[in-house]
Write an enzyme that holds these catalytic residues in place. Structure first.
Site, PDB file in Angstrom:
ATOM      1  N   THR A 170     -13.208  42.034 -34.252  1.00 57.91           N
ATOM      2  CA  THR A 170     -13.216  43.626 -33.907  1.00 57.91           C
ATOM      3  C   THR A 170     -11.826  44.263 -35.343  1.00 57.91           C
ATOM      4  OG1 THR A 170     -11.978  43.267 -31.292  1.00 57.91           O
ATOM      5  CG2 THR A 170     -14.853  44.361 -31.846  1.00 57.91           C
ATOM      6  N   ASP A 228      -9.189  42.872 -40.744  1.00 59.04           N
ATOM      7  CA  ASP A 228     -10.047  41.670 -41.685  1.00 59.04           C
ATOM      8  C   ASP A 228     -11.631  41.481 -40.789  1.00 59.04           C
ATOM      9  OD1 ASP A 228      -7.510  41.806 -41.505  1.00 59.04           O
ATOM     10  OD2 ASP A 228      -7.156  39.976 -41.728  1.00 59.04           O
ATOM     11  N   LEU A 285     -10.334  34.328 -36.792  1.00 56.52           N
ATOM     12  CA  LEU A 285      -8.819  35.248 -37.498  1.00 56.52           C
ATOM     13  C   LEU A 285      -8.435  35.523 -36.270  1.00 56.52           C
ATOM     14  CD1 LEU A 285     -11.509  37.352 -39.509  1.00 56.52           C
ATOM     15  CD2 LEU A 285     -10.594  35.558 -40.425  1.00 56.52           C
ATOM     16  N   ALA A 287      -5.929  36.667 -33.644  1.00 57.47           N
ATOM     17  CA  ALA A 287      -4.038  36.060 -33.159  1.00 57.47           C
ATOM     18  C   ALA A 287      -3.990  37.311 -32.359  1.00 57.47           C
ATOM     19  CB  ALA A 287      -3.844  35.909 -33.947  1.00 57.47           C
ATOM     20  N   SER A 324      -0.495  32.682 -42.215  1.00 56.22           N
ATOM     21  CA  SER A 324       0.101  33.692 -42.110  1.00 56.22           C
ATOM     22  C   SER A 324       1.444  33.317 -43.705  1.00 56.22           C
ATOM     23  CB  SER A 324       0.656  34.020 -41.198  1.00 56.22           C
ATOM     24  OG  SER A 324       1.382  35.033 -41.701  1.00 56.22           O
ATOM     25  N   GLU A 328       4.211  34.252 -42.921  1.00 54.89           N
ATOM     26  CA  GLU A 328       5.277  34.479 -41.663  1.00 54.89           C
ATOM     27  C   GLU A 328       5.654  32.529 -41.639  1.00 54.89           C
ATOM     28  OE1 GLU A 328       6.918  36.326 -39.966  1.00 54.89           O
ATOM     29  OE2 GLU A 328       6.520  38.085 -41.318  1.00 54.89           O
ATOM     30  N   TYR A 343       5.470  33.705 -33.494  1.00 54.49           N
ATOM     31  CA  TYR A 343       3.933  34.451 -33.935  1.00 54.49           C
ATOM     32  C   TYR A 343       3.680  32.687 -35.602  1.00 54.49           C
ATOM     33  CZ  TYR A 343       0.655  36.560 -37.296  1.00 54.49           C
ATOM     34  OH  TYR A 343      -0.026  36.259 -38.387  1.00 54.49           O
TER      35      TYR A 343
HETATM   36  O1  G4F Z   1       3.106  45.990 -40.503  1.00 58.14           O
HETATM   37  P1  G4F Z   1       4.929  44.948 -40.174  1.00 58.14           P
HETATM   38  O2  G4F Z   1       4.675  45.021 -39.527  1.00 58.14           O
HETATM   39  O3  G4F Z   1       4.130  43.514 -40.745  1.00 58.14           O
HETATM   40  P2  G4F Z   1       4.494  42.463 -40.693  1.00 58.14           P
HETATM   41  O4  G4F Z   1       5.855  42.012 -39.597  1.00 58.14           O
HETATM   42  O5  G4F Z   1       5.455  41.925 -41.590  1.00 58.14           O
HETATM   43  O6  G4F Z   1       3.506  41.404 -40.542  1.00 58.14           O
HETATM   44  C1  G4F Z   1       2.484  41.618 -40.827  1.00 58.14           C
HETATM   45  O7  G4F Z   1       1.815  40.379 -42.064  1.00 58.14           O
HETATM   46  C2  G4F Z   1       1.664  39.283 -41.677  1.00 58.14           C
HETATM   47  C3  G4F Z   1       1.530  38.594 -43.080  1.00 58.14           C
HETATM   48  O8  G4F Z   1       0.862  38.420 -43.705  1.00 58.14           O
HETATM   49  C4  G4F Z   1       1.132  38.966 -40.581  1.00 58.14           C
HETATM   50  F1  G4F Z   1       0.875  37.696 -40.824  1.00 58.14           F
HETATM   51  C5  G4F Z   1       1.507  39.829 -39.638  1.00 58.14           C
HETATM   52  O9  G4F Z   1      -0.016  39.357 -38.274  1.00 58.14           O
HETATM   53  C6  G4F Z   1       0.987  41.427 -39.932  1.00 58.14           C
HETATM   54  O10 G4F Z   1       0.099  41.224 -40.854  1.00 58.14           O
HETATM   55  O11 G4F Z   1       5.507  45.458 -40.658  1.00 58.14           O
HETATM   56  C7  G4F Z   1       6.596  44.784 -42.280  1.00 58.14           C
HETATM   57  C8  G4F Z   1       7.985  45.162 -42.968  1.00 58.14           C
HETATM   58  C9  G4F Z   1       8.810  44.160 -41.917  1.00 58.14           C
HETATM   59  O12 G4F Z   1       9.286  43.950 -42.599  1.00 58.14           O
HETATM   60  C10 G4F Z   1       9.718  45.492 -40.971  1.00 58.14           C
HETATM   61  O13 G4F Z   1      11.490  45.440 -40.488  1.00 58.14           O
HETATM   62  O14 G4F Z   1       8.259  46.327 -42.319  1.00 58.14           O
HETATM   63  C11 G4F Z   1       9.258  47.059 -41.851  1.00 58.14           C
HETATM   64  N1  G4F Z   1       9.591  48.345 -41.350  1.00 58.14           N
HETATM   65  C12 G4F Z   1      10.739  48.818 -41.354  1.00 58.14           C
HETATM   66  N2  G4F Z   1      10.662  49.536 -40.709  1.00 58.14           N
HETATM   67  C13 G4F Z   1       8.732  48.630 -40.115  1.00 58.14           C
HETATM   68  C14 G4F Z   1       8.485  49.926 -39.795  1.00 58.14           C
HETATM   69  N3  G4F Z   1       8.151  47.775 -39.368  1.00 58.14           N
HETATM   70  C15 G4F Z   1       7.178  48.443 -38.572  1.00 58.14           C
HETATM   71  N4  G4F Z   1       6.090  48.502 -38.292  1.00 58.14           N
HETATM   72  N5  G4F Z   1       7.537  49.622 -38.356  1.00 58.14           N
HETATM   73  C16 G4F Z   1       8.933  50.057 -39.119  1.00 58.14           C
HETATM   74  O15 G4F Z   1       9.067  51.220 -37.854  1.00 58.14           O
END
Ligand code: G4F
Length: 329
Positions: A11, A14, A79, A81, A124, A126, A148
């Site tokens: 759900t 992905d 998937l 998580a 990931s 990550e 994570y």
């Molecule tokens: O969208 P994000 O929260 O994704 P993040 O942490 O990169 O993780 C996603 O991708 C990973 C790799 O595929 C997965 F493993 C994980 O499950 C998920 O799908 O943040 C993206 C970037 C970060 O660098 C964060 O610091 O955006 C930056 N950011 C800047 N301002 C922000 C914000 N992120 C969020 N969520 N909110 C902000 O206001």
């Protein structure tokens, strides 16, 4: 005879795109859903009625074994998580159990039932964490920087061990950020696109952001699930790095989203240092050469097209009332 696929995390974003792809290909699709998560099936919209639901808790090893025994799936896609990275600091053990525990219990079930199920583990980028080289490929060392990422790495190794020791057809996709109109609003792409659409419609005026200099390799979820499927059709089970190979900053993301609605982002965006992440990485970018060579996989949707798709969908949702302005943050 139609192939059967079993999906955990069905759900989620992905799960939707993968189910849609497999249904289009004529698969019988089953989803594992814990008993207390049955209501989330509605997130699959038009697909929900075509999915067979298997109601089992992630921690119920005997229940998972029974599902695998009865369904005899040709393919399993794991998937499930809690994918919002900062949340894993609040519950490191819960994250470990859901991510690693579910992978290991399912792999054990496949081994015990003794069938030829092909297994996909959602790994990931990550896991690369604090990288010493960019871009990253399948040979890049792992250095996870949060609970994570550590849990994902443990699940990844559990998959490798089952392949090496028991000869299972098990592989993993090391996926970089992948987004869509179905991304929840706590992730940065959707947060920004929803805000741009809301500001355009006069529903709010400002957007608080974290680090605008953070960079990511953002692709389209619909493209990335295609890579998952291709991995399980390959002749050998292997790891694949899946991403676009292009880095964009959060600043570029904000500019692109506001551009779609003809607004100047600098008049609306406020930086809040409390939203900065202490464990930030800036250079996570894929080298997807192996996926291109072995699987013929290449991303189809550009960064700009992805952001436009997301902004337009949120405009439509807000205008049609599918999202209530009161729920827009
Ligand atoms: O969208 P994000 O929260 O994704 P993040 O942490 O990169 O993780 C996603 O991708 C990973 C790799 O595929 C997965 F493993 C994980 O499950 C998920 O799908 O943040 C993206 C970037 C970060 O660098 C964060 O610091 O955006 C930056 N950011 C800047 N301002 C922000 C914000 N992120 C969020 N969520 N909110 C902000 O206001």
């Amino acid at each position: 005879m139609a192939k059967t696929a079993l999906i955990t995390g069905i759900t989620g974003q992905d799960g939707y795109y993968l189910s849609r792809l497999l249904l289009q290909k004529g698969y019988r699709v089953a989803g594992l859903l814990p008993p207390d998560r049955q209501a989330s099936l509605t997130k699959l919209d038009e697909l929900a009625s075509q999915i067979q639901v298997c109601s089992v808790a992630w921690t119920d090893a005997a229940g998972l074994l029974k599902v695998v025994e009865q369904l005899q799936p040709n393919e399993i896609y794991n998937l499930a998580a809690p994918s919002f990275v900062p949340d894993s600091w609040n519950d490191p053990l819960g994250t470990l159990d859901l991510v690693t525990g579910t992978a290991t219990r399912l792999l054990t079930a496949v081994r015990q039932v003794g069938i030829d199920t092909r297994f996909y583990q959602a790994s990931s980028s990550e896991m690369f964490g604090k990288v010493d080289r960019s871009p990253q490929d399948e040979e890049t060392p792992f250095c996870p920087m949060n609970p994570y990422a550590a849990a994902k790495l443990h699940a990844h190794w559990s998959m490798v061990h089952h392949r090496q020791r028991y000869g299972l057809f098990a592989c993993s996709g090391i996926l970089y950020n992948h987004e869509s109109e179905r991304r929840p609003p706590n992730f940065v792409t959707r947060k920004v696109c929803l805000a741009a659409a809301s500001i355009k419609l006069g529903l709010r005026d400002t957007l608080e952001m974290g680090n605008l200099d953070a960079k990511r390799d953002w692709g389209y979820a619909g493209d990335h699930v295609e890579a998952m499927w291709r991995m399980l059709q390959a002749s050998e089970p292997e790891e694949y790095v899946i991403g676009t190979g292009q880095l964009h900053s959060v600043r570029e993301l904000v500019a692109a989203a506001f551009d779609c609605v003809g607004l100047d982002w600098t008049r609306h965006v406020v930086v809040n240092p409390q939203l900065f992440r202490p464990d930030e990485h800036f250079q996570l970018v894929a080298n997807p050469t192996k996926a291109k060579q072995n699987l013929g996989w290449e991303p189809q949707v550009s960064f700009e097209a992805l952001i436009e798709k997301m902004v337009l969908k949120d405009l439509e949702r807000l205008q049609s009332g599918a999202i209530k302005p009161s729920t827009v943050q």
